[in-house]
Enzyme design. Sequence first.
Site, PDB file in Angstrom:
ATOM      1  N   HIS A   1       0.847  -1.200   0.000  1.00 27.21           N
ATOM      2  CA  HIS A   1       0.000   0.000   0.000  1.00 27.21           C
ATOM      3  C   HIS A   1       0.879   1.245   0.000  1.00 27.21           C
ATOM      4  CE1 HIS A   1      -3.330  -2.662   1.141  1.00 27.21           C
ATOM      5  NE2 HIS A   1      -4.115  -1.693   0.683  1.00 27.21           N
TER       6      HIS A   1
ATOM      7  N   LYS B   1      -0.484   4.848   4.543  1.00 28.21           N
ATOM      8  CA  LYS B   1      -1.358   3.894   5.267  1.00 28.21           C
ATOM      9  C   LYS B   1      -0.813   3.660   6.674  1.00 28.21           C
ATOM     10  CE  LYS B   1      -3.855  -0.420   4.834  1.00 28.21           C
ATOM     11  NZ  LYS B   1      -5.111   0.208   5.246  1.00 28.21           N
TER      12      LYS B   1
HETATM   13  P1  NAD Z   1      -7.225   9.643   4.852  1.00 26.16           P
HETATM   14  O1  NAD Z   1      -6.202   9.800   5.927  1.00 26.16           O
HETATM   15  O2  NAD Z   1      -6.936  10.183   3.489  1.00 26.16           O
HETATM   16  O3  NAD Z   1      -8.610  10.294   5.350  1.00 26.16           O
HETATM   17  C1  NAD Z   1      -9.106  10.068   6.646  1.00 26.16           C
HETATM   18  C2  NAD Z   1     -10.321  10.932   6.863  1.00 26.16           C
HETATM   19  O4  NAD Z   1     -10.838  10.610   8.153  1.00 26.16           O
HETATM   20  C3  NAD Z   1     -10.039  12.430   6.860  1.00 26.16           C
HETATM   21  O5  NAD Z   1     -11.180  13.123   6.374  1.00 26.16           O
HETATM   22  C4  NAD Z   1      -9.857  12.742   8.346  1.00 26.16           C
HETATM   23  O6  NAD Z   1     -10.209  14.063   8.669  1.00 26.16           O
HETATM   24  C5  NAD Z   1     -10.865  11.780   8.961  1.00 26.16           C
HETATM   25  N1  NAD Z   1     -10.487  11.393  10.323  1.00 26.16           N
HETATM   26  C6  NAD Z   1      -9.268  11.012  10.776  1.00 26.16           C
HETATM   27  N2  NAD Z   1      -9.306  10.728  12.088  1.00 26.16           N
HETATM   28  C7  NAD Z   1     -10.587  10.936  12.486  1.00 26.16           C
HETATM   29  C8  NAD Z   1     -11.269  10.833  13.723  1.00 26.16           C
HETATM   30  N3  NAD Z   1     -10.637  10.454  14.836  1.00 26.16           N
HETATM   31  N4  NAD Z   1     -12.580  11.129  13.749  1.00 26.16           N
HETATM   32  C9  NAD Z   1     -13.240  11.512  12.625  1.00 26.16           C
HETATM   33  N5  NAD Z   1     -12.652  11.639  11.413  1.00 26.16           N
HETATM   34  C10 NAD Z   1     -11.339  11.350  11.352  1.00 26.16           C
HETATM   35  O7  NAD Z   1      -7.538   8.067   4.780  1.00 26.16           O
HETATM   36  P2  NAD Z   1      -8.157   7.232   3.560  1.00 26.16           P
HETATM   37  O8  NAD Z   1      -7.047   6.730   2.698  1.00 26.16           O
HETATM   38  O9  NAD Z   1      -9.279   7.985   2.955  1.00 26.16           O
HETATM   39  O10 NAD Z   1      -8.709   5.951   4.354  1.00 26.16           O
HETATM   40  C11 NAD Z   1      -9.687   6.091   5.384  1.00 26.16           C
HETATM   41  C12 NAD Z   1      -9.975   4.711   5.972  1.00 26.16           C
HETATM   42  O11 NAD Z   1     -10.591   3.893   4.964  1.00 26.16           O
HETATM   43  C13 NAD Z   1      -8.727   3.939   6.434  1.00 26.16           C
HETATM   44  O12 NAD Z   1      -9.063   3.192   7.582  1.00 26.16           O
HETATM   45  C14 NAD Z   1      -8.449   2.997   5.265  1.00 26.16           C
HETATM   46  O13 NAD Z   1      -7.736   1.848   5.652  1.00 26.16           O
HETATM   47  C15 NAD Z   1      -9.862   2.677   4.837  1.00 26.16           C
HETATM   48  N6  NAD Z   1     -10.025   2.192   3.457  1.00 26.16           N
HETATM   49  C16 NAD Z   1     -10.934   1.215   3.281  1.00 26.16           C
HETATM   50  C17 NAD Z   1     -11.238   0.763   2.012  1.00 26.16           C
HETATM   51  C18 NAD Z   1     -12.339  -0.265   1.851  1.00 26.16           C
HETATM   52  O14 NAD Z   1     -12.666  -0.645   0.716  1.00 26.16           O
HETATM   53  N7  NAD Z   1     -12.948  -0.706   2.952  1.00 26.16           N
HETATM   54  C19 NAD Z   1     -10.584   1.297   0.898  1.00 26.16           C
HETATM   55  C20 NAD Z   1      -9.636   2.325   1.113  1.00 26.16           C
HETATM   56  C21 NAD Z   1      -9.374   2.771   2.402  1.00 26.16           C
END
Ligand code: NAD
Length: 272
Positions: A160, A164
């Site tokens: 990744h 991440k």
């Molecule tokens: P990112 O860091 O780009 O974005 C995170 C978002 O969450 C931001 O808007 C941030 O402000 C918010 N955030 C962070 N901490 C927070 C908190 N304590 N309370 C509320 N909001 C909070 O991350 P990303 O790449 O967009 O990934 C987000 C999550 O989704 C991760 O856990 C990642 O592993 C997961 N993900 C899952 C899939 C899936 O298909 N299930 C795919 C991609 C990413």
Amino acid sequence: MSSEAVTRVAILGASGRMGRTLIESVLEMPSLKLVAAVTQAGEAVVGSDAGQLVGKPSLGIAIGTDVAVAAKLADVVIDFTRPEGTEAALAACVAAGTALVIGTTGFSAAQKAAIAKAAQTIPLCQAANFSIGVNVSLKLIADAARTLGAGYDIEIVEAHHRHKVDAPSGTALRMGEAAAEGLGVKLEDHAVYAREGVTGARVSGTIGFATTRGGDVVGDHTVMFLGDGERVEISHKASSRGNFARGALRAAAWLKGHPAGLYDMQDVLGFK
Ligand code: NAD
């Protein structure tokens, strides 16, 4: 389309990589309507327009910080944040009686228990990976493990992007569970998450994980079944986040109208 047929969605983590992709993707799906976009207080994007955030025309929806308000406005809340963000989403959705799609990964055992508890009250769909290709891979992995059996060593390798924060990825863990399911065992009794130094020979029946982090890799996963004289590999490579977003939005549309319960993407795709 009648207003009842339209699913109103709120996106949590709107400023993030997935949040932005979800905003873009929801605009392409006429059966869904964005009604709220939420991020953490103090971020520069708070108050800006959700459409303009992703380079589209204004939607008249300001990026907010109140999860409880978003949960009241929406039929389904979509959470791609961090585990602490999911905890807040669970409380808000249970209080409002709103369905919840959880894409966030990296939960502790206590947080997983909180998700299962909330699913007694609201419809909840959780998947470590919402891509349709990955969900087909999970089925193939379980079938391969079942058919190849204990004579093949199982190793899971994932890569990744450098941002991440959790490892192994939620998808790698889910693939490990699918392999364990196929073998009729529990992943927690057989997983090996790290190797360093003199580890001794590989213990038969273990399921090994290896993690790579760097660059802008969206998500690569390979499950290897290593036998004597041959190996089988089941690989999935994501090249954009759009597939996760479209899967999560499809899950949101599916979840509306379902009774309380804990569902996953295998339910949404009709594999169960
Ligand atoms: P990112 O860091 O780009 O974005 C995170 C978002 O969450 C931001 O808007 C941030 O402000 C918010 N955030 C962070 N901490 C927070 C908190 N304590 N309370 C509320 N909001 C909070 O991350 P990303 O790449 O967009 O990934 C987000 C999550 O989704 C991760 O856990 C990642 O592993 C997961 N993900 C899952 C899939 C899936 O298909 N299930 C795919 C991609 C990413």
